[in-house]
Design an enzyme around this catalytic site. Sequence first.
Site, PDB file in Angstrom:
ATOM      1  CB  SER A 276      -1.326   6.776   6.129  1.00  0.00           C
ATOM      2  OG  SER A 276      -0.611   6.056   7.463  1.00  0.00           O
TER       3      SER A 276
ATOM      4  CE  LYS B 280       0.195   2.329   8.487  1.00  0.00           C
ATOM      5  NZ  LYS B 280      -0.215   3.123   7.998  1.00  0.00           N
TER       6      LYS B 280
ATOM      7  CB  SER C 261      -0.789   0.310   1.465  1.00  0.00           C
ATOM      8  OG  SER C 261      -0.159   0.223   2.697  1.00  0.00           O
TER       9      SER C 261
ATOM     10  CB  SER D  24       0.513   3.686   4.469  1.00  0.00           C
ATOM     11  OG  SER D  24       1.140   3.002   5.142  1.00  0.00           O
TER      12      SER D  24
END
Length: 252
Positions: A198, A105, A42, A44
């Site tokens: 995100s 993250k 993804s 994010s």
Amino acid sequence: MSVTSGTKTESGVGETIRVVIHALIIALVIRTFLFQPFNIPSGSMKATLLVGDYLFVSKYSYGYSHFSIPFSPPLFSGRIFGSEPSRGDVVVFRLPKDNSTDYIKRVIGLPGDRIQMKEGLLYINDTPVQRERLPDFVGEDPCGSDATARVKQWKETLPNGVTYKTLDCVDNGFYDNTSIYTVPPGHFFMMGDNRDNSTDSRVLSAVGYVPFENLVGRAQMIFFSIEEGEHAWQIWRWPTAVRWKRIFSIVR
């Protein structure tokens, strides 16, 4: 002659089996204690990490929990040889709401920190994080569509001096203005660099504060990267589909 030939064949098969077993053991040790490969599905973490990036995550950086072991059997709780991440580290962790799902993250908040977003600007312990405008990001749309896009890009500098790029898809996005998040002891606050696209610790119902035990490792190096929408197994497309400049780049 036939007896000798048969013995050699049996010996060769046995040796092959031993080599395979040894290789599997070595691979298991490396994956459990040293490095584990992950791929980015993804956007994010754009522009730091792109969809189609393949990277190595160091398992030893923060010590070991039961999430370090393949299939995550609950053999013990807490961490062994634990070492807390630094603010700004890019970390793979198990989602607290679903321990079978890995997220990646950036560590923004440490235990005891107060984190808040005001008009798209990040505040840590009531102090705004230094932010500098950069040229727009141009490329595979980080905001959710399939088209090429031009998006605002910033350079943030955390209190410990770590710098990185963030993207800003829209002004006054849903999580550009938040209440104050106070990070509990033994937990961390994670955010994606693609701030408006995100799902991270700002979304308490989906991610929230991440326990130290849930950390899998630190993202270290991109070892392969292919354009979004391409498939790594299609080797004949590599000359144009592989992002050659990203291979062997360090994740910061």
